[in-house]
Design a protein around this motif. Structure first.
Motif, short mmCIF file in Angstrom:
data_model
loop_
_atom_site.label_atom_id
_atom_site.label_comp_id
_atom_site.label_asym_id
_atom_site.label_seq_id
_atom_site.Cartn_x
_atom_site.Cartn_y
_atom_site.Cartn_z
N LEU A 251 0.81 -1.23 0.00
CA LEU A 251 0.00 0.00 0.00
C LEU A 251 0.84 1.27 0.00
O LEU A 251 0.39 2.32 -0.45
N ASN B 35 -6.02 -3.70 0.59
CA ASN B 35 -6.99 -2.96 1.41
C ASN B 35 -8.05 -3.91 1.94
O ASN B 35 -8.37 -3.89 3.14
N TYR C 74 -9.70 0.62 5.79
CA TYR C 74 -9.24 -0.24 4.69
C TYR C 74 -10.44 -0.73 3.87
O TYR C 74 -10.41 -0.74 2.65
#
Lengths: 336, 179
Positions: free
Chosen positions: A191, A201, A245
């Protein structure tokens, strides 16, 4: 016995070639061609402490021989092989063999990457990460210092995170928490490169959600009542961590119903069934699931689980008095 | 094996791993285990009159069979309160309900509270609800959310009407106690 044979061979080589000054490399090459790599190695080790050390081909051959002899018992041989190719490049003052040597180096260093993949396949995730780091370090040091590993890193750490996620499903307690932390760590690397990757995510969100939910679902039924608020708080910490997320994953792929389901779970765990956000996502979920449920009930009109779900939907998120009554009556008849 | 082919194969392996389905994505009912644990603790921290201390200890659920009922049934049925074995029962309507030590009314059946209050009148049944303001409608204990935390409020007077004595330990944990 093999040791004695090697010592005898060294003595023989030393006597023969000190006396007569013939080429160690040529003899080693004969053994190499005959696939007698142990013997070739002995001759080459002598060659690199003689005047032949200034010959690039001597070092190249040594690199190839050590690479052939590499095994779990002789794990240092790969490094010796790499060092030999580097030395071959150093003494190749006219760059005559540059392309060839670079190829040898690449094919040797890529073995670390191969190890990383194999170890991952065998479930040795720490070993895999070590091998991948070695691959990157050596690639930068010996092949291309400026190489951009972004694409490789995204691919590798996504896979590593995925394997931790797989492992987490089989563990409990402290071990599980450790693996979750590691999985999250590797997904975070991905990420950092690209915050808009869907899978990291989603998976980090799911790991945190499950970590929180498991604390409640696996709670000892005889837990003292005074301890419950602390367990709840720890679980909700997981839901709080999961939400950003999952929300981002939802933005990246709004078609994924499983993401909406996880977000709904977080809001339910945090604020209960009367919370505005919970209702919003539960409604979204019900809208998507309703056609499937109606199909199921028309195929199997006495499916109690589906009937209950329809009753819940028509009495809460997608209120419809007539449908609610219809399915409640069917269920009541079945339960009488 | 050629360099290119090798890389394609390893990339395929890595890609297939990164696309692995995640653990479990199904939403879990994380509220019900807590409520079930509280109900069990109510059984241990409340005194029933002597004629209720014989035979089975009945915890009943009026309404949805999922959630709290399932948790009670799987985790607490068969355990003991003193010498009494816990039995968990479910009722889908007030008319079906007969006798229990604890009756938990799920939110979907909250509207039955007045007929239930009449039905348990004179009985030592601990009426537990989950709806704002239901202590005023006869419940002795009402589940509430305090922030994100699952709590409960107690009406001592409603408990006393049913000859139930609530331990100080439980009163201390309540978010609100109505005398």
């Amino acid at each position: 016995m093999k040791g004695l044979k090697n010592i005898a061979l060294i003595v023989l080589v030393t006597l023969a070639y000190t006396g007569y000054g013939q080429q160690y490399t040529a003899k080693a090459y004969e053994f190499y061609q005959a696939q007698q790599f142990d013997s070739a190695k002995v001759w080459l080790d002598s060659a690199v402490v003689s005047n032949e050390r200034f010959n690039s081909q001597t070092w190249q051959l040594r690199g190839l021989v050590y690479r052939k002899l590499e095994s779990p018992e002789n794990s240092t041989y790969r490094d010796i092989s790499i060092e030999s190719f580097v030395q071959a490049r150093n003494v190749d003052s006219t760059d005559k063999y540059k392309e060839k040597i670079d190829g040898y180096l690449y094919n040797t260093i890529i073995r670390y990457y191969n190890d990383a993949v194999t170890s991952m396949n065998e479930g040795d995730l720490d070993g895999s990460e070590l091998a991948y780091s070695a691959y990157k370090n050596k690639y930068k040091k010996y092949i291309d210092a400026g190489f951009d590993f972004k694409t490789n890193d995204i691919e590798y750490y996504n896979a590593l995170g995925g394997n931790y996620l797989k492992m987490v499903a089989e563990l409990t307690g402290e071990e599980k928490a450790k693996m979750v932390a590691k999985g999250v760590h590797y997904y975070e690397i991905v990420l950092e490169y690209d915050p808009n990757q869907f899978m990291p995510n989603f998976n980090v969100g799911i790991m945190y959600y499950n970590q929180g939910a498991d604390l409640i679902m696996n709670m000892d039924p005889l837990t003292p009542i005074e301890d419950v608020p602390a367990i709840e708080a720890r679980a909700q910490e997981g839901f709080q961590k999961a939400l950003p997320y999952l929300q981002h994953a939802n933005k990246l792929d709004p078609s994924r119903t499983d993401v909406i389901e996880a977000i709904t779970g977080c809001y339910y765990g945090l604020w209960g069934s009367e919370n505005e956000d919970y209702i919003k996502y539960q409604t979204m979920l019900d809208e998507r699931n309703l056609p499937g449920l109606l199909e199921k009930i028309s195929a199997d009109p006495e499916n109690k689980t589906v009937l209950k779900e329809l009753i819940r939907i028509y009495s809460t998120t997608l209120k419809d008095e007539a449908q609610y009554k219809k399915y409640s009556e069917i269920l009541n008849k079945l339960e009488d | 094996m050629s360099k290119k082919l090798y890389i394609v194969i390893t990339a395929l392996i890595l890609c297939s791993w990164s696309m692995m389905p995640p653990e479990v994505t199904q939403m879990k009912d994380t509220r019900s285990p807590v409520k079930a644990l509280y109900l069990y603790n109510f059984a241990t921290l409340i005194d029933w009159p002597s004629d209720y201390r014989k035979g089975e200890f009945v915890i009943a659920v009026l309404g949805d069979k999922e959630g709290v009922y399932e948790n009670l049934k799987s985790k607490y049925e068969g355990k003991a309160i003193g010498s009494q074995e816990i039995v968990v029962r479910s009722f889908s309507s007030v008319t079906q309900f007969d006798k229990a030590h604890i009756l938990y009314v799920t939110p979907s059946e909250s509207s039955s509270i007045s007929s239930l209050s009449t039905k348990v009148k004179g009985k030592s049944t601990l009426l537990v609800t989950e709806k704002d303001g239901y202590l005023n409608k006869g419940a002795a204990i009402n589940f509430v959310l305090s922030g994100t935390s699952q709590k409960f409020e107690i009406s001592k007077s409603n408990a006393e009407k049913h000859k139930l004595v609530i331990a100080d330990r439980l009163l201390k944990l309540a978010s609100k106690v109505v005398e």
